[in-house]
Design a protein around this motif. Structure first.
Motif, PDB file in Angstrom:
ATOM      1  N   HIS A   1       0.801  -1.188   0.000  1.00 39.42           N
ATOM      2  CA  HIS A   1       0.000   0.000   0.000  1.00 39.42           C
ATOM      3  C   HIS A   1       0.853   1.265   0.000  1.00 39.42           C
ATOM      4  N   THR A   2       1.994   1.197   0.601  1.00 37.79           N
ATOM      5  CA  THR A   2       2.839   2.377   0.727  1.00 37.79           C
ATOM      6  C   THR A   2       3.176   2.980  -0.625  1.00 37.79           C
ATOM      7  N   LEU A   3       3.448   2.160  -1.601  1.00 39.22           N
ATOM      8  CA  LEU A   3       3.752   2.653  -2.945  1.00 39.22           C
ATOM      9  C   LEU A   3       2.542   2.592  -3.870  1.00 39.22           C
ATOM     10  N   GLY A   4       1.744   1.560  -3.727  1.00 40.12           N
ATOM     11  CA  GLY A   4       0.663   1.308  -4.683  1.00 40.12           C
ATOM     12  C   GLY A   4      -0.415   2.369  -4.703  1.00 40.12           C
ATOM     13  N   ILE A   5      -0.931   2.742  -3.540  1.00 42.72           N
ATOM     14  CA  ILE A   5      -2.025   3.718  -3.492  1.00 42.72           C
ATOM     15  C   ILE A   5      -1.588   5.085  -4.017  1.00 42.72           C
ATOM     16  N   PRO A   6      -0.423   5.623  -3.641  1.00 38.73           N
ATOM     17  CA  PRO A   6      -0.011   6.902  -4.236  1.00 38.73           C
ATOM     18  C   PRO A   6       0.195   6.819  -5.753  1.00 38.73           C
ATOM     19  N   MET A   7       0.666   5.683  -6.242  1.00 42.38           N
ATOM     20  CA  MET A   7       0.838   5.533  -7.691  1.00 42.38           C
ATOM     21  C   MET A   7      -0.514   5.563  -8.409  1.00 42.38           C
ATOM     22  N   ILE A   8      -1.490   4.891  -7.834  1.00 40.80           N
ATOM     23  CA  ILE A   8      -2.827   4.891  -8.424  1.00 40.80           C
ATOM     24  C   ILE A   8      -3.423   6.291  -8.366  1.00 40.80           C
ATOM     25  N   ALA A   9      -3.258   6.957  -7.236  1.00 41.46           N
ATOM     26  CA  ALA A   9      -3.786   8.318  -7.089  1.00 41.46           C
ATOM     27  C   ALA A   9      -3.137   9.274  -8.094  1.00 41.46           C
ATOM     28  N   ALA A  10      -1.850   9.123  -8.332  1.00 40.33           N
ATOM     29  CA  ALA A  10      -1.159   9.986  -9.295  1.00 40.33           C
ATOM     30  C   ALA A  10      -1.595   9.689 -10.728  1.00 40.33           C
ATOM     31  N   SER A  11      -1.964   8.452 -10.994  1.00 36.23           N
ATOM     32  CA  SER A  11      -2.344   8.093 -12.358  1.00 36.23           C
ATOM     33  C   SER A  11      -3.690   8.668 -12.766  1.00 36.23           C
ATOM     34  N   LEU A  12      -4.597   8.887 -11.814  1.00 36.92           N
ATOM     35  CA  LEU A  12      -5.946   9.334 -12.161  1.00 36.92           C
ATOM     36  C   LEU A  12      -5.967  10.698 -12.856  1.00 36.92           C
ATOM     37  N   PRO A  13      -5.313  11.733 -12.321  1.00 36.25           N
ATOM     38  CA  PRO A  13      -5.312  12.993 -13.069  1.00 36.25           C
ATOM     39  C   PRO A  13      -4.498  12.911 -14.366  1.00 36.25           C
ATOM     40  N   LEU A  14      -3.525  11.999 -14.396  1.00 32.16           N
ATOM     41  CA  LEU A  14      -2.741  11.848 -15.622  1.00 32.16           C
ATOM     42  C   LEU A  14      -3.577  11.235 -16.746  1.00 32.16           C
ATOM     43  N   PHE A  15      -4.570  10.415 -16.396  1.00 31.51           N
ATOM     44  CA  PHE A  15      -5.484   9.904 -17.418  1.00 31.51           C
ATOM     45  C   PHE A  15      -6.242  11.053 -18.074  1.00 31.51           C
ATOM     46  N   ALA A  16      -6.638  12.045 -17.274  1.00 27.72           N
ATOM     47  CA  ALA A  16      -7.315  13.216 -17.828  1.00 27.72           C
ATOM     48  C   ALA A  16      -6.371  13.998 -18.738  1.00 27.72           C
ATOM     49  N   ALA A  17      -5.117  14.131 -18.329  1.00 26.91           N
ATOM     50  CA  ALA A  17      -4.137  14.831 -19.158  1.00 26.91           C
ATOM     51  C   ALA A  17      -3.855  14.064 -20.443  1.00 26.91           C
ATOM     52  N   ALA A  18      -3.935  12.743 -20.379  1.00 24.79           N
ATOM     53  CA  ALA A  18      -3.666  11.922 -21.559  1.00 24.79           C
ATOM     54  C   ALA A  18      -4.698  12.134 -22.653  1.00 24.79           C
ATOM     55  N   THR A  19      -5.887  12.601 -22.281  1.00 23.74           N
ATOM     56  CA  THR A  19      -6.883  12.896 -23.312  1.00 23.74           C
ATOM     57  C   THR A  19      -6.489  14.122 -24.128  1.00 23.74           C
ATOM     58  N   LEU A  20      -5.655  14.978 -23.546  1.00 23.65           N
ATOM     59  CA  LEU A  20      -5.221  16.190 -24.231  1.00 23.65           C
ATOM     60  C   LEU A  20      -3.876  16.033 -24.932  1.00 23.65           C
ATOM     61  N   ILE A  21      -3.047  15.126 -24.451  1.00 18.43           N
ATOM     62  CA  ILE A  21      -1.701  14.948 -24.991  1.00 18.43           C
ATOM     63  C   ILE A  21      -1.647  13.631 -25.749  1.00 18.43           C
ATOM     64  N   GLU A  22      -1.380  13.721 -27.025  1.00 20.48           N
ATOM     65  CA  GLU A  22      -1.358  12.523 -27.859  1.00 20.48           C
ATOM     66  C   GLU A  22      -0.158  11.636 -27.513  1.00 20.48           C
ATOM     67  N   GLY A  23      -0.406  10.350 -27.379  1.00 20.21           N
ATOM     68  CA  GLY A  23       0.653   9.390 -27.099  1.00 20.21           C
ATOM     69  C   GLY A  23       1.094   9.340 -25.645  1.00 20.21           C
ATOM     70  N   PHE A  24       0.365   9.985 -24.746  1.00 20.72           N
ATOM     71  CA  PHE A  24       0.746  10.048 -23.334  1.00 20.72           C
ATOM     72  C   PHE A  24       0.081   8.964 -22.494  1.00 20.72           C
ATOM     73  N   TRP A  25      -0.909   8.269 -23.036  1.00 20.12           N
ATOM     74  CA  TRP A  25      -1.695   7.313 -22.253  1.00 20.12           C
ATOM     75  C   TRP A  25      -0.894   6.162 -21.646  1.00 20.12           C
ATOM     76  N   PRO A  26       0.257   5.722 -22.202  1.00 21.30           N
ATOM     77  CA  PRO A  26       0.992   4.633 -21.534  1.00 21.30           C
ATOM     78  C   PRO A  26       1.533   5.007 -20.147  1.00 21.30           C
ATOM     79  N   VAL A  27       1.796   6.290 -19.916  1.00 27.23           N
ATOM     80  CA  VAL A  27       2.341   6.716 -18.624  1.00 27.23           C
ATOM     81  C   VAL A  27       1.323   6.500 -17.500  1.00 27.23           C
ATOM     82  N   PRO A  28       0.100   7.065 -17.601  1.00 22.73           N
ATOM     83  CA  PRO A  28      -0.848   6.812 -16.511  1.00 22.73           C
ATOM     84  C   PRO A  28      -1.284   5.346 -16.433  1.00 22.73           C
ATOM     85  N   LEU A  29      -1.359   4.686 -17.555  1.00 16.66           N
ATOM     86  CA  LEU A  29      -1.730   3.273 -17.544  1.00 16.66           C
ATOM     87  C   LEU A  29      -0.674   2.441 -16.819  1.00 16.66           C
TER      88      LEU A  29
END
Length: 74
Positions: A1-29
């Motif tokens: 949990h120490t690493l996993g939950i913060p990683m998941i939390a950080a990925s959620l706003p990055l998914f929104a950013a990936a809709t605006l930036i082409e080719g960025f979706w592998p990072v949040p995924l």
């Protein structure tokens, strides 16, 4: 949990950013999947079978409890 939950939390706003930036979706995924793997290994080894894989509300509980644990209150 120490690493996993913060990683998941950080990925959620990055998914929104990936809709605006082409080719960025592998990072949040990648962050989401790696965070899920870290978190699930902690769940399997230390806790019962309840997890956000079965009920997404447990992710919200984990996000809420994490800051308290860091401050030493949980």
């Amino acid at each position: 949990h120490t690493l996993g939950i913060p990683m998941i939390a950080a990925s959620l706003p990055l998914f929104a950013a990936a809709t605006l930036i082409e080719g960025f979706w592998p990072v949040p995924l990648g962050l989401f999947l790696a965070g899920g793997r870290c978190s699930s290994s902690g769940i399997i080894s230390r806790e019962s079978r309840r997890s956000f894989f079965h009920d997404w509300r447990f992710l919200l509980v984990a996000l809420r409890c994490r800051p308290a644990k860091v401050r030493g209150r949980a």
